[in-house]
Design an enzyme around this catalytic site. Structure first.
Site, PDB file in Angstrom:
ATOM      1  N   HIS A 155      -5.279  -3.295   5.785  1.00 25.42           N
ATOM      2  CA  HIS A 155      -4.915  -3.686   4.409  1.00 25.42           C
ATOM      3  C   HIS A 155      -6.161  -4.273   3.732  1.00 25.42           C
ATOM      4  CE1 HIS A 155      -2.564  -5.045   1.019  1.00 25.42           C
ATOM      5  NE2 HIS A 155      -2.983  -6.284   1.194  1.00 25.42           N
ATOM      6  N   ASP A 177       0.842  -1.211   0.000  1.00 22.17           N
ATOM      7  CA  ASP A 177       0.000   0.000   0.000  1.00 22.17           C
ATOM      8  C   ASP A 177       0.878   1.263   0.000  1.00 22.17           C
ATOM      9  OD1 ASP A 177      -2.331  -1.596   0.172  1.00 22.17           O
ATOM     10  OD2 ASP A 177      -2.040  -1.790   2.328  1.00 22.17           O
TER      11      ASP A 177
HETATM   12  N1  LIG Z   1      -0.249  -8.392   2.465  1.00 21.53           N
HETATM   13  C1  LIG Z   1      -0.211  -8.167   1.159  1.00 21.53           C
HETATM   14  O1  LIG Z   1       0.118  -7.069   0.723  1.00 21.53           O
HETATM   15  C2  LIG Z   1      -0.534  -9.263   0.183  1.00 21.53           C
HETATM   16  C3  LIG Z   1      -0.431  -9.032  -1.169  1.00 21.53           C
HETATM   17  C4  LIG Z   1      -0.639 -10.106  -2.084  1.00 21.53           C
HETATM   18  C5  LIG Z   1      -0.950 -11.360  -1.601  1.00 21.53           C
HETATM   19  N2  LIG Z   1      -1.126 -11.511  -0.273  1.00 21.53           N
HETATM   20  C6  LIG Z   1      -1.520 -12.789   0.287  1.00 21.53           C
HETATM   21  O2  LIG Z   1      -0.408 -13.689   0.289  1.00 21.53           O
HETATM   22  C7  LIG Z   1      -0.892 -15.033   0.309  1.00 21.53           C
HETATM   23  C8  LIG Z   1      -0.155 -15.863  -0.715  1.00 21.53           C
HETATM   24  O3  LIG Z   1      -0.392 -15.343  -2.006  1.00 21.53           O
HETATM   25  P1  LIG Z   1       0.319 -15.986  -3.261  1.00 21.53           P
HETATM   26  O4  LIG Z   1      -0.091 -15.233  -4.440  1.00 21.53           O
HETATM   27  O5  LIG Z   1       1.800 -16.134  -2.956  1.00 21.53           O
HETATM   28  O6  LIG Z   1      -0.373 -17.428  -3.254  1.00 21.53           O
HETATM   29  P2  LIG Z   1       0.153 -18.794  -3.867  1.00 21.53           P
HETATM   30  O7  LIG Z   1      -1.056 -19.674  -3.955  1.00 21.53           O
HETATM   31  O8  LIG Z   1       0.981 -18.545  -5.105  1.00 21.53           O
HETATM   32  O9  LIG Z   1       1.157 -19.355  -2.774  1.00 21.53           O
HETATM   33  C9  LIG Z   1       0.703 -19.877  -1.555  1.00 21.53           C
HETATM   34  C10 LIG Z   1       1.778 -20.819  -1.028  1.00 21.53           C
HETATM   35  O10 LIG Z   1       1.386 -21.243   0.293  1.00 21.53           O
HETATM   36  C11 LIG Z   1       1.711 -22.639   0.395  1.00 21.53           C
HETATM   37  N3  LIG Z   1       0.877 -23.250   1.451  1.00 21.53           N
HETATM   38  C12 LIG Z   1      -0.418 -23.608   1.370  1.00 21.53           C
HETATM   39  N4  LIG Z   1      -0.802 -24.170   2.527  1.00 21.53           N
HETATM   40  C13 LIG Z   1       0.242 -24.137   3.363  1.00 21.53           C
HETATM   41  C14 LIG Z   1       0.461 -24.597   4.702  1.00 21.53           C
HETATM   42  N5  LIG Z   1      -0.495 -25.186   5.406  1.00 21.53           N
HETATM   43  N6  LIG Z   1       1.687 -24.410   5.239  1.00 21.53           N
HETATM   44  C15 LIG Z   1       2.684 -23.821   4.555  1.00 21.53           C
HETATM   45  N7  LIG Z   1       2.528 -23.369   3.272  1.00 21.53           N
HETATM   46  C16 LIG Z   1       1.327 -23.549   2.684  1.00 21.53           C
HETATM   47  C17 LIG Z   1       1.407 -23.200  -0.984  1.00 21.53           C
HETATM   48  O11 LIG Z   1       2.079 -24.428  -1.204  1.00 21.53           O
HETATM   49  C18 LIG Z   1       1.945 -22.071  -1.879  1.00 21.53           C
HETATM   50  O12 LIG Z   1       3.318 -22.240  -2.152  1.00 21.53           O
HETATM   51  C19 LIG Z   1      -2.414 -14.912   0.063  1.00 21.53           C
HETATM   52  O13 LIG Z   1      -3.049 -14.998   1.303  1.00 21.53           O
HETATM   53  C20 LIG Z   1      -2.572 -13.521  -0.492  1.00 21.53           C
HETATM   54  O14 LIG Z   1      -3.848 -13.001  -0.239  1.00 21.53           O
HETATM   55  C21 LIG Z   1      -0.900 -10.502   0.610  1.00 21.53           C
HETATM   56  O1  LIG Z   2      -4.778 -10.859  -1.708  1.00 26.27           O
HETATM   57  C1  LIG Z   2      -4.100 -10.426  -2.659  1.00 26.27           C
HETATM   58  O2  LIG Z   2      -3.446 -11.216  -3.335  1.00 26.27           O
HETATM   59  C2  LIG Z   2      -4.113  -8.956  -2.993  1.00 26.27           C
HETATM   60  C3  LIG Z   2      -3.171  -8.143  -2.207  1.00 26.27           C
HETATM   61  O3  LIG Z   2      -3.533  -8.009  -0.878  1.00 26.27           O
HETATM   62  C4  LIG Z   2      -2.978  -6.779  -2.824  1.00 26.27           C
HETATM   63  O4  LIG Z   2      -2.997  -5.787  -2.099  1.00 26.27           O
HETATM   64  O5  LIG Z   2      -2.774  -6.710  -4.052  1.00 26.27           O
END
Ligand SMILES: NC(=O)c1ccc[n+]([C@@H]2O[C@H](COP(=O)([O-])OP(=O)(O)OC[C@H]3O[C@@H](n4cnc5c(N)ncnc54)[C@H](O)[C@@H]3O)[C@@H](O)[C@H]2O)c1
Ligand SMILES: O=C(O)C[C@H](O)C(=O)O
Length: 234
Positions: free
Chosen positions: A93, A66
């Site tokens: 967020h 953000d």
């Molecule tokens: N805070 C932020 O700014 C922000 C931004 C984008 C994404 N996210 C969040 O990050 C998270 C991951 O997103 P992504 O795009 O990398 O997803 P993704 O599906 O590409 O990756 C998720 C990973 O978690 C692993 N996983 C699943 N269950 C698990 C467990 N029990 N123990 C350990 N690992 C496990 C999977 O094997 C995979 O490698 C999501 O919750 C998404 O919403 C947060």
């Molecule tokens: O959950 C996501 O993957 C979105 C993420 O929180 C974002 O801000 O783009």
């Protein structure tokens, strides 16, 4: 996209990983990226408390993407170099829980109310805009990876003794009355959060947005706390 809807899938994973941290590395600095941040950080705090290893200075929800988004749109509009720009992003967020404080942006620039509204909406709507562009291909990945890297690197630099490291994150906080968790700029140190730099002076527009943000945050924080407590006691 509602990050809140990810709670069902992600809460148990966050609970299990937090429990493992509590057992095996209780002094770790725990930086949670998994959505919904607004619920998952309070959830983790409950589990750490239940295990008797809770240190609010060492638990963060990563909201850096953000800050990156707010900095980029502000730099583009004002022409300030991106590496000199800093816009605090406050609250949580998720679309309506985050409030970019363009009135406190550095270096300062005079923006019209219409510009502020437009920039605010673009930061709040960035996650949804990316999901729409990817059309079923997921959400933001590279920008989030870069933001998470920046945040964790800052935590490590502070741990290593580097001074004046400031990042925003969603942490346990008394920055906002009656709200136990909140994101605002933090001074990081060797033990985690050294000083919460607080909310600062908001414009009338930002204060109005903040009222709705606080109401949304309160519900999402309680949801996480309830889940965490029930999970820890199960
Ligand atoms: N805070 C932020 O700014 C922000 C931004 C984008 C994404 N996210 C969040 O990050 C998270 C991951 O997103 P992504 O795009 O990398 O997803 P993704 O599906 O590409 O990756 C998720 C990973 O978690 C692993 N996983 C699943 N269950 C698990 C467990 N029990 N123990 C350990 N690992 C496990 C999977 O094997 C995979 O490698 C999501 O919750 C998404 O919403 C947060
Ligand atoms: O959950 C996501 O993957 C979105 C993420 O929180 C974002 O801000 O783009």
């Amino acid at each position: 996209m509602h990050r809140d809807s990810l709670f069902q899938q992600n809460a148990t994973i966050v609970a299990e990983l937090t429990d493992a941290v509590a057992k095996h590395c209780p002094k770790a600095q725990l930086c949670i990226l998994t959505n919904p941040i607004n619920s998952n950080v309070p959830l983790a705090a409950e589990i750490l408390k239940h295990r008797g290893v809770h240190d609010p200075r060492r638990l963060y929800g990563i909201t850096t993407v953000d800050s990156v988004r707010a900095d980029v749109v502000y730099a583009k509009l004002t022409g300030h170099p991106l590496d000199k720009v800093s816009v605090p992003v406050l609250g949580g967020h998720s679309g309506h829980s985050l409030v970019p404080a363009f009135s406190q942006a550095q270096p300062p620039s005079r923006l019209s109310p219409e510009d502020v509204r437009r920039l605010t909406e673009s930061v709040r709507g960035a996650a949804d805009a990316i999901v729409a562009v990817k059309a079923g291909g997921g959400s933001a990945t590279l920008s989030v990876a870069a933001a998470a890297h920046r945040f964790v690197n800052s935590v490590l630099l502070a741990l290593d003794g580097r001074q004046n490291i400031i990042e925003s994150a969603f942490v346990e906080s008394d920055a906002m009355p009656d709200l136990p968790f909140f994101s605002c700029p933090l001074l990081l140190g060797q033990n985690g959060v050294e000083r919460n730099l607080g909310v600062g002076q908001l414009s009338e527009y930002e204060a109005e947005l903040m009222k709705a943000a606080v109401a949304e945050l309160r519900v999402q924080i309680e949801k996480g706390q309830e889940f965490g407590l029930a999970w820890a006691k199960r």
